[in-house]
Write an enzyme that holds these catalytic residues in place. Structure first.
Site, mmCIF file in Angstrom:
data_model
loop_
_atom_site.group_PDB
_atom_site.id
_atom_site.type_symbol
_atom_site.label_atom_id
_atom_site.label_comp_id
_atom_site.label_asym_id
_atom_site.label_seq_id
_atom_site.Cartn_x
_atom_site.Cartn_y
_atom_site.Cartn_z
ATOM 1 N N ALA A 29 1.042 -1.223 0.044
ATOM 2 C CA ALA A 29 -0.039 -0.086 0.068
ATOM 3 C C ALA A 29 0.871 1.153 -0.011
ATOM 4 O O ALA A 29 2.193 1.338 0.681
ATOM 5 C CB ALA A 29 -1.016 0.025 1.183
ATOM 6 N N TYR A 30 0.381 2.251 -0.685
ATOM 7 C CA TYR A 30 1.055 3.664 -0.540
ATOM 8 C C TYR A 30 0.585 4.390 0.459
ATOM 9 O O TYR A 30 -0.798 4.770 0.441
ATOM 10 C CB TYR A 30 0.790 4.242 -2.067
ATOM 11 C CG TYR A 30 1.765 3.300 -2.950
ATOM 12 C CD1 TYR A 30 3.163 3.805 -3.097
ATOM 13 C CD2 TYR A 30 1.586 2.266 -3.783
ATOM 14 C CE1 TYR A 30 3.989 3.188 -4.121
ATOM 15 C CE2 TYR A 30 2.153 1.639 -4.568
ATOM 16 C CZ TYR A 30 3.531 1.980 -4.603
ATOM 17 O OH TYR A 30 4.695 1.364 -5.592
ATOM 18 N N LEU A 31 1.596 4.934 1.095
ATOM 19 C CA LEU A 31 1.005 5.945 2.146
ATOM 20 C C LEU A 31 1.204 7.455 1.808
ATOM 21 O O LEU A 31 0.532 8.242 2.059
ATOM 22 C CB LEU A 31 2.034 5.899 3.617
ATOM 23 C CG LEU A 31 1.960 4.514 3.925
ATOM 24 C CD1 LEU A 31 2.922 4.396 5.271
ATOM 25 C CD2 LEU A 31 0.637 4.115 4.381
ATOM 26 N N VAL A 82 -3.300 4.904 0.458
ATOM 27 C CA VAL A 82 -3.684 6.186 -0.518
ATOM 28 C C VAL A 82 -4.176 5.141 -1.779
ATOM 29 O O VAL A 82 -3.275 4.596 -2.274
ATOM 30 C CB VAL A 82 -2.652 6.993 -0.902
ATOM 31 C CG1 VAL A 82 -3.176 8.111 -2.075
ATOM 32 C CG2 VAL A 82 -2.115 8.007 0.254
#
Length: 164
Positions: A29-31, A82
């Site tokens: 997952a992208y932060l 995100v």
């Protein structure tokens, strides 16, 4: 500081499976996801977790910082993702002097298979195996960040994959 130098290709056949290891399931997952940097968190089926910061706009070379982190904290970070959480199984395939990583995507991108090879230098010329198709280095549609942000339309995956 580590430099990540990699080339990315679509996979044109399943022949890679004859040489592959058993693979490991990855969730990522992208932060933070900006044009010139990203911060992602990954969990691995073996219980490990890693936080990675990538900086740079070049498709071929970027600065990369990686840190092993606590699995529970990584899972908590994923709740702040995100966009979508990417699911894939990564296989390693030895070809000549290089190790190719073949990602078989699941979830929204089921059916997409991409191979990457990391290089020591931009001058490296890895042996290109016969199961590799069209090079997509620099094609943002195939970045995990674009997939997480939904920039690669799910319906387009099969059409793009068949261009291999």
């Amino acid at each position: 500081m580590a430099k990540e130098i990699e080339r990315k290709f679509l996979v044109s056949s399943n022949r890679w499976r004859l040489q592959a290891d058993g693979g490991v399931a990855i969730r990522q997952a992208y932060l933070t996801a900006l044009d010139d940097r990203s911060l992602r968190v990954r969990t691995f089926a073996d219980g490990q977790a890693r936080l990675t910061l990538k900086v740079g706009q070049s498709a071929l070379v970027r600065d990369e910082y990686e840190f092993d982190i606590d699995r529970t904290e990584a899972e908590d970070m994923m709740s702040h993702a995100v966009g979508k959480v990417i699911e894939k199984v990564r296989y390693k395939v030895h070809v000549g002097e290089h190790i190719w990583e073949v990602d078989v995507y699941g979830g929204d991108y089921n059916g997409l298979v991409i191979a990457e090879v990391e290089l020591a230098s931009t001058r490296d010329r890895p042996e290109i195996p016969d199961w590799v198709g069209r090079e997509v280095t620099g094609d943002a549609r195939y970045s995990n960040q674009a997939m997480a942000l939904g920039e690669l339309a799910t319906g387009a995956v099969n059409a793009l994959h068949h261009q291999a």
